[in-house]
Design a protein around this motif. Structure first.
Motif, PDB file in Angstrom:
ATOM      1  N   TYR A  76      36.391  23.755  50.111  1.00 16.77           N
ATOM      2  CA  TYR A  76      36.230  24.637  51.266  1.00 16.77           C
ATOM      3  C   TYR A  76      36.544  23.892  52.557  1.00 16.77           C
ATOM      4  CZ  TYR A  76      33.626  27.531  48.001  1.00 16.77           C
ATOM      5  OH  TYR A  76      33.238  28.280  46.934  1.00 16.77           O
ATOM      6  N   GLN A 235      21.014  26.887  44.729  1.00 14.00           N
ATOM      7  CA  GLN A 235      21.883  27.987  45.121  1.00 14.00           C
ATOM      8  C   GLN A 235      22.799  27.544  46.255  1.00 14.00           C
ATOM      9  OE1 GLN A 235      21.772  30.995  43.504  1.00 14.00           O
ATOM     10  NE2 GLN A 235      20.318  30.044  42.117  1.00 14.00           N
TER      11      GLN A 235
ATOM     12  N   ALA B 269      41.147  29.213  38.297  1.00 18.21           N
ATOM     13  CA  ALA B 269      40.317  28.081  38.698  1.00 18.21           C
ATOM     14  C   ALA B 269      41.078  26.757  38.585  1.00 18.21           C
ATOM     15  CB  ALA B 269      39.063  28.036  37.836  1.00 18.21           C
ATOM     16  N   ASP B 324      45.275  30.285  51.856  1.00 20.36           N
ATOM     17  CA  ASP B 324      44.692  28.944  51.900  1.00 20.36           C
ATOM     18  C   ASP B 324      43.594  28.734  50.885  1.00 20.36           C
ATOM     19  OD1 ASP B 324      45.027  29.156  55.454  1.00 20.36           O
ATOM     20  OD2 ASP B 324      46.389  28.275  53.982  1.00 20.36           O
ATOM     21  N   PHE B 325      42.671  29.673  50.807  1.00 18.76           N
ATOM     22  CA  PHE B 325      41.566  29.435  49.880  1.00 18.76           C
ATOM     23  C   PHE B 325      41.971  29.692  48.438  1.00 18.76           C
ATOM     24  CE2 PHE B 325      37.518  28.609  48.439  1.00 18.76           C
ATOM     25  CZ  PHE B 325      37.003  29.648  47.701  1.00 18.76           C
ATOM     26  N   LEU B 326      42.700  30.795  48.223  1.00 17.90           N
ATOM     27  CA  LEU B 326      43.072  31.135  46.842  1.00 17.90           C
ATOM     28  C   LEU B 326      44.411  30.525  46.433  1.00 17.90           C
ATOM     29  CD1 LEU B 326      42.098  34.917  46.759  1.00 17.90           C
ATOM     30  CD2 LEU B 326      40.829  33.006  45.802  1.00 17.90           C
ATOM     31  N   SER B 377      28.027  33.223  37.764  1.00 17.03           N
ATOM     32  CA  SER B 377      28.503  31.874  38.026  1.00 17.03           C
ATOM     33  C   SER B 377      29.984  31.838  38.381  1.00 17.03           C
ATOM     34  CB  SER B 377      28.195  31.072  36.765  1.00 17.03           C
ATOM     35  OG  SER B 377      28.678  29.821  36.851  1.00 17.03           O
ATOM     36  N   LYS B 380      30.832  32.878  42.022  1.00 16.83           N
ATOM     37  CA  LYS B 380      30.110  32.167  43.075  1.00 16.83           C
ATOM     38  C   LYS B 380      31.050  31.584  44.118  1.00 16.83           C
ATOM     39  CE  LYS B 380      28.908  28.025  42.134  1.00 16.83           C
ATOM     40  NZ  LYS B 380      28.296  26.704  41.917  1.00 16.83           N
ATOM     41  N   ASN B 381      32.107  30.942  43.656  1.00 11.76           N
ATOM     42  CA  ASN B 381      32.963  30.215  44.593  1.00 11.76           C
ATOM     43  C   ASN B 381      33.512  31.088  45.706  1.00 11.76           C
ATOM     44  OD1 ASN B 381      32.528  27.909  43.221  1.00 11.76           O
ATOM     45  ND2 ASN B 381      34.437  27.945  42.083  1.00 11.76           N
ATOM     46  N   GLU B 382      33.962  32.287  45.334  1.00 11.90           N
ATOM     47  CA  GLU B 382      34.515  33.145  46.379  1.00 11.90           C
ATOM     48  C   GLU B 382      33.434  33.604  47.331  1.00 11.90           C
ATOM     49  OE1 GLU B 382      37.444  36.063  45.491  1.00 11.90           O
ATOM     50  OE2 GLU B 382      37.852  35.138  43.546  1.00 11.90           O
ATOM     51  N   VAL B 384      30.888  31.980  48.257  1.00  9.84           N
ATOM     52  CA  VAL B 384      30.514  30.929  49.205  1.00  9.84           C
ATOM     53  C   VAL B 384      31.448  30.996  50.408  1.00  9.84           C
ATOM     54  CG1 VAL B 384      30.401  28.435  49.549  1.00  9.84           C
ATOM     55  CG2 VAL B 384      29.537  29.430  47.459  1.00  9.84           C
ATOM     56  N   TYR B 385      32.709  31.310  50.156  1.00 12.18           N
ATOM     57  CA  TYR B 385      33.657  31.478  51.254  1.00 12.18           C
ATOM     58  C   TYR B 385      33.253  32.666  52.119  1.00 12.18           C
ATOM     59  CZ  TYR B 385      37.998  32.291  53.746  1.00 12.18           C
ATOM     60  OH  TYR B 385      38.922  32.481  54.740  1.00 12.18           O
ATOM     61  N   GLN B 387      30.348  33.986  52.354  1.00 14.36           N
ATOM     62  CA  GLN B 387      29.083  33.661  53.013  1.00 14.36           C
ATOM     63  C   GLN B 387      29.365  33.011  54.367  1.00 14.36           C
ATOM     64  OE1 GLN B 387      27.033  30.310  51.235  1.00 14.36           O
ATOM     65  NE2 GLN B 387      25.084  31.374  51.335  1.00 14.36           N
ATOM     66  N   ASN B 388      30.355  32.131  54.347  1.00 16.08           N
ATOM     67  CA  ASN B 388      30.728  31.443  55.580  1.00 16.08           C
ATOM     68  C   ASN B 388      31.348  32.406  56.592  1.00 16.08           C
ATOM     69  OD1 ASN B 388      31.099  28.914  57.048  1.00 16.08           O
ATOM     70  ND2 ASN B 388      33.256  29.350  56.805  1.00 16.08           N
ATOM     71  N   VAL B 399      23.345  33.598  48.635  1.00 15.88           N
ATOM     72  CA  VAL B 399      24.151  33.786  47.435  1.00 15.88           C
ATOM     73  C   VAL B 399      23.335  33.302  46.247  1.00 15.88           C
ATOM     74  CG1 VAL B 399      26.255  33.119  46.235  1.00 15.88           C
ATOM     75  CG2 VAL B 399      26.306  33.509  48.690  1.00 15.88           C
ATOM     76  N   VAL B 401      22.905  32.887  42.320  1.00 18.59           N
ATOM     77  CA  VAL B 401      23.624  32.921  41.057  1.00 18.59           C
ATOM     78  C   VAL B 401      22.648  33.294  39.952  1.00 18.59           C
ATOM     79  CG1 VAL B 401      24.935  31.569  39.391  1.00 18.59           C
ATOM     80  CG2 VAL B 401      25.236  31.172  41.831  1.00 18.59           C
TER      81      VAL B 401
END
Lengths: 290, 530, 310
Positions: A76, A235, B269, B324-326, B377, B380-382, B384-385, B387-388, B399, B401
């Protein structure tokens, strides 16, 4: 079984001698400093991190170590060094608090089993067996579900998963202690059970308790890493070292440094606690002094 | 003592000897020049290869090499004739379909394909003891529900006319019926072999069909080996197909790199790691039919105000997200329907405007909004993005899990406030994609609760029409309502997937989610012998 | 003594039964409906209800448990919901794989662990001792999934020495054995060293030395045998851990063993399989516990049964 040696533990002199022995063990002292250093890092985290550990800069993601980011960035674009420093906080607190819980439960159960014996012992030994034979993962899922996610519940969950070894050892200790003339005298001399336990048994168990706690902390840290690897630990966006290793797995080839840093952090911390525990065991064990 | 010395010697010998007899290269076949063998790596579905009893795409890869249906959805997402000689004749009231089978088709065991096998297949599907899971796709066949509830032992709606013709009568007109028949769940089984196999059907090598390949070996743990079906009416390109089970994704790609498998999916992934690697030129991208979006619980007081939902959408820069992220494994969505679907229309990109978002939030009185997301699970990664992104407009989102089973329960019970969702239709049709999720009755089982009477009307009408151009107009309208006016969900992107194939693997294509190996060929002149 | 043994066995059976009850209970209160998971996203409520009824899952939990228990006592562990095959068959297949991996890891762990431990104790406080102990500590400190991945990349991919995944050949077991066994080798070496050291300082060793026995004779003959007790405790615990499968190692190396089976079936709420797996784990732990207990009495008849030394 050296009764005199055990009684020695009750004197202040015993601990002074132990400290002296420990100081002579260079490896253990180094580890003690490492542990203290890590604790300091954990406490001072907000002050010493170069960046906000949760600050995302997607365009700068997965950079190797460079001038701007000493340990590089994650997927990130977050600064890995900052996340490791905060991770120290989390991993240490997970280790210490959950071990504290495990120790309290373990001591309580072990003492009751050993001290009261007979039926109580049978029941508690049975419970210990059940807990010890129960599959870790299923138990973890169940506890995390019942308690809900969150750091506090993680402490409790890990504590509940690891008290049995302490209980077994304490029970063994207490069974031996019960035999000693000194303890028999205390019991006959009157005094409530609680008093005997706290004033006479507990101090004699310190040796075991210190060892199991010191060795239980790294084990808890590793358990948390495993739980994170399986998707159950802290988390997001919290950065425990375990969840960082888990997250880094997807980039292990293109960005190897990403998994090395938290992996090394875990190893150093765990090693330090283990070696310190060894040193403590050597320093405290009366049988080793002759 | 002697024991210790012996121990040391033994250890040294073992260490020295290990590389000698451990031959990692044992996996790679020394290719005989003319024998075409394809090695495909995938996870072990651990299910019987009986597509009536599961809906697993890994099973479809295996089973579809052996069994075939009346129709199929090809890798260009168009429906094709397979065992049916022609498209069915439909009666004026839309209830009766008359089918004709191709002549002269035999199963791999030599027995001929007749209408009896078709009837057997459907009756098996509706027999309760089969515990079939995909009956909802076909239970509009008259008599199906009676069989399922145990009140009938014969499927009254399927009538055999002769060996190669039969008719099916529905209980209501459903324009998607033939489309549903193109899905592998309705592949035809031989009446004799299948009934004899009983509970063993689909296990081991017990699977007989009309397809190009048959099963030679299957230990159900490590691999399945297929060989040509000598009775196949067409041409099977390959002499042998080995499907090797590798459950761990990184391990699977390591095996590909090592040359132990020739073809496999490159999971998103792992994409970042391989896009600039030695095998980058082997990567082939494709666009499945799905849409990834943020599912919002419209019954939740915090999300009831449309300004809040719009603000959440404004907080996300889909361009940066995808590029950028994906790493380009997604194309920003402009609505719910996927570009391959009827009713899709090119719209303007969703706006990215955090300032406007904050404004909307304060107007709605939600300046310090706190949301709780429950994700699996893998999602989750997406999140977190995301969330930001939300944090930048003052919205704090936890978030959490949760394990798979818990998530599923909560999702269908309607108790999740906000979550990630990737919804894929089985074939390129808006009904299968949009109706199944957002029609009010369905939306209430998906923690969504979208309930717009006009939307419901549109998608129900379109479901019964047969004129595709008319249907397209209705779906377009419905999509606009759902995603542009009501913000019933927040579309994020259309996912892109990819696979890696060695240069000598030809004709591999993926239309949606299933990896079909039926048309794959190997150019042996490009293969190096190891 | 036989009476005591019977008592232990009865307790063991009790533990296993209680665990089966708790598992059933847990799987029914934790949300997650196996039928919903099986049928997938598109299934209608009608289908879900029908299949739920077909499988007998709409009956009260206590009845379901008794039904399962009754069958289990007859030897029928039921059929997996997802894989539609007998649980015993699936567990059996997975067990043979795990057993192979477990045995080879355990042998590796014992050989290296005990060997290193003895060497370190004999050379106590010298360089060799410190070196071996640092390696041991590192061995138990590194997350084993991390070690597994590193091994895969170095030895499987870069050097092509061993297969990266699966269990097709004998060689395929080597990397997982190392990844799995290292940790236990490390812990066994530590406990061996510690208990050897403790014992070496005991009086009767001095007596043996005084009697003129050679150093090696003293080590292997007297010290080792008496050091065995804590070693047996730790080795016993490790044995049950190894046999109940390391889920992480099996996942990374794609090994179809019990650990992996268990991991997958919990997520699916495949109840018969989960129960079967839990039973297997409980039985192994209990058997090992009994064995360790009995070994104590063989090694040192002075030890009171039920009392545990460190």
């Amino acid at each position: 079984m050296n009764n005199k040696a055990r009684d020695l533990k009750n004197t202040k002199g015993f601990y002074r001698i132990s400290w002296g022995l420990l100081k002579k063990n260079k490896l253990a002292m180094i580890c003690l400093f490492v542990v203290l250093f890590l604790t300091l890092v954990a406490i001072l985290a907000p002050v010493i991190t170069p960046y906000d550990p949760n600050f995302q800069m997607i365009k700068e993601k997965l950079q190797g170590p460079n001038a701007k980011h000493l340990l590089g960035t994650d997927e990130y674009g977050r600064d890995i060094l900052s996340r490791i420093i905060y991770g120290c906080r989390i991993s240490l607190s997970v280790g210490i608090v959950s071990q504290l819980i495990a120790t309290i439960i373990g001591f309580g159960m072990g003492v009751c089993a050993g001290y009261f014996g007979k039926k109580v012992d049978a029941v508690i030994s049975f419970i210990i067996q059940v807990f010890a034979s129960f599959p870790f993962l299923l138990f973890a899922i169940a506890i995390m579900f019942v308690l809900g996610p969150g750091l506090n519940n993680l402490y409790i969950a890990l504590g509940l998963l690891s008290w049995t070894s302490t209980a077994r050892l304490i029970r063994g200790d207490v069974l031996k202690l019960k035999d000693s003339e000194y303890i028999q005298a205390c019991i006959v001399g009157g005094g409530s059970h609680l008093r005997v336990i706290l004033k006479h048994l507990l101090p004699n168990c310190f040796y075991t308790l210190i060892i199991t706690s010191t060795l239980g902390i790294p084990s808890a840290i590793l358990s948390e890493a495993s739980l994170s690897f399986l998707g159950l630990g802290v988390q997001p966006p919290m950065s425990s070292w375990g969840s960082m290793v888990s997250g880094a797995q997807a980039y292990i080839r293109s960005a190897t440094y990403y998994s090395i840093a938290p992996g090394v952090a875990i190893i150093i911390t765990v090693m330090a606690f283990n070696l310190l525990g060894d040193g403590l065991r050597d320093a405290l064990d009366p049988k080793m002094r002759s | 003592m002697k024991m210790k010395k012996a121990l040391i010697v033994f250890l040294l010998l073992a260490l020295m000897g290990a590389p000698v007899f451990a031959n990692g290269k044992a996996e790679v076949k020394t290719a005989e020049p003319t024998r075409k063998v394809l090695r495909f790596g995938q996870t072990n579905p651990k299910l019987a290869m009986d597509e009536q009893t599961n809906s697993n795409s890994g099973v479809a890869t295996l089973a579809d090499l052996v069994t075939e249906g009346l129709f199929k959805w090809n890798e260009d997402n168009k429906e094709e004739l397979v065992l049916a000689a022609d498209w069915p004749q439909i009666s004026a009231d839309g209830l009766t379909y008359t089918f004709k089978l191709k002549q002269g088709i035999v199963f791999s065991d030599g027995s001929p394909l007749t209408s009896k096998d078709v009837k057997f297949t459907f009756e098996r599907m509706f027999t309760p003891s089969t515990k079939a899971v995909n009956t909802y796709m076909y239970d509009m066949i008259s008599g199906a529900k009676e069989m399922l509830s145990g009140n009938a032992t014969e499927l009254s709606g399927l009538k055999i006319i002769d060996d190669t013709s039969f008719s099916i009568t529905l209980t209501y007109p459903f324009s998607g019926f033939v489309k549903n028949l193109g899905i592998s769940y309705a592949e035809i089984f031989p009446a004799k072999a299948c009934s004899e196999a009983g509970a063993n059907w689909g296990h081991g090598t017990t699977l007989v069909g009309t397809g190009p390949y048959m099963i030679k070996e299957n230990d159900e743990q490590t691999r399945v080996v297929f060989e040509k079906n000598p009775n196949y009416r067409g041409k099977a390109n390959l002499d042998e197909i080995d499907i090797i089970f590798i459950d761990d994704v990184s391990t699977k790609l390591l095996e590909y790199e090592a040359g132990n498998i020739d073809l496999c999916q490159l999971d998103n992934a792992m994409y970042q790691q391989y896009k600039n690697s030695d095998i980058a030129s082997d990567i082939v991208q494709y666009t499945p039919l799905g849409t990834v979006f943020i599912n919002l619980n419209l019954n939740d007081p915090a999300l009831k105000d449309i300004r809040v939902r719009q603000a959440l959408s404004l907080a996300i820069d889909r361009k940066t997200y995808c590029e950028d992220f994906l790493d380009g494994t997604g194309v920003p969505a402009t609505g719910f329907l996927n570009p391959s679907e009827l009713g899709y229309v090119q719209r303007d990109q969703y706006e990215y405007n955090p300032k406007k978002a904050k404004q909307l939030l304060s107007e709605a009185g939600a300046a310090n909004l706190h949301l709780v997301a429950h994700v699996r699970s893998k999602d989750k990664n997406e999140f977190v993005y995301i969330q930001n992104c939300f944090a930048q407009i003052g919205v704090t989102m936890d978030v959490q899990v949760v394990d798979n089973g818990v998530w599923y329960s909560e999702w269908q019970a309607g108790s999740i406030q906000i979550m990630w969702m990737g919804w894929f239709p089985l074939y390129a049709d808006a009904d299968n994609h949009m109706y199944t999720y957002f029609f009010s009755q369905n939306a209430s089982k998906k923690s969504n609760f979208y309930n717009n009477a006009k939307f419901d009307e549109l998608v129900t009408e379109a479901r019964q029409m047969t004129d595709d151009s008319q249907r397209a107009k209705l779906y377009q309208q419905a999509d606009t309502m759902l995603t542009q006016e009501d913000y019933g969900c927040i579309p994020l992107y259309y996912p892109r997937y990819q696979f890696v194939a060695k240069p000598y693997v030809k004709n591999m294509k993926v239309g949606n989610l299933i990896y079909h190996l039926n048309d794959v060929d190997i150019d042996t002149s490009l293969q190096k012998t190891r | 003594m036989p009476k005591y043994l019977l008592k232990r066995i009865a307790q063991a059976i009790g533990v296993v039964l209680v665990i089966s009850m708790i598992t059933f209970f847990i799987l029914n209160i934790v949300p997650g409906n196996p039928v919903q998971l099986m049928l997938g996203d598109f299934a209608t409520q009608e289908t879900i209800d029908r299949v739920t009824h077909e499988m007998g899952l709409d009956k009260p939990v206590v009845l379901q448990y008794l039904h399962w228990l009754g069958n289990m006592l007859k030897g029928d562990f039921g059929t997996s919901y997802f894989q539609r095959q007998p649980v015993l068959l699936l567990l059996g297949k997975a067990f043979t794989v795990t057993a192979k991996l477990a045995l080879s890891s355990y042998v590796l762990a014992l050989v290296i662990g005990v060997g290193f431990g003895i060497i370190a104790a004999v050379f106590h406080n010298r360089f060799l001792d410190k070196l071996l102990m640092v390696f041991s500590i590192a061995g138990i400190s590194a997350p084993n999934f991390w070690i597994a991945i590193i091994l895969q990349i170095i030895f499987g991919l870069k050097l092509h020495w061993f297969p990266i995944s699966g269990v097709r050949t004998f060689a395929a077991y080597i990397l997982p054995t190392i990844a799995l066994g290292t940790r236990y080798a490390a812990s066994i070496s530590r406990i061996t060293r510690t208990s050897m050291l403790e014992v070496v300082k005991q009086d009767y060793i001095r007596t043996a030395k005084a009697k003129g026995l050679s150093r090696l004779q003293v080590t292997m003959g007297h010290a080792f045998r008496n050091a065995l007790i804590p070693i047996v405790t730790v080795a016993g615990a490790d044995l049950s851990n190894i046999f109940t499968g390391s889920m992480l190692i099996e996942s990374v190396f794609s090994i179809p063993g019990i650990g992996k089976l268990f991991l997958d079936c919990i997520g699916n709420r495949d109840l018969p399989l989960v129960e079967g797996g839990v039973m297997y784990i409980a039985v192994i732990c209990v058997i090992v516990y009994l064995l360790v207990d009995m070994l104590y009495t063989v090694i040192d008849p002075r030890i009171r049964l039920g009392g545990e030394n460190e």
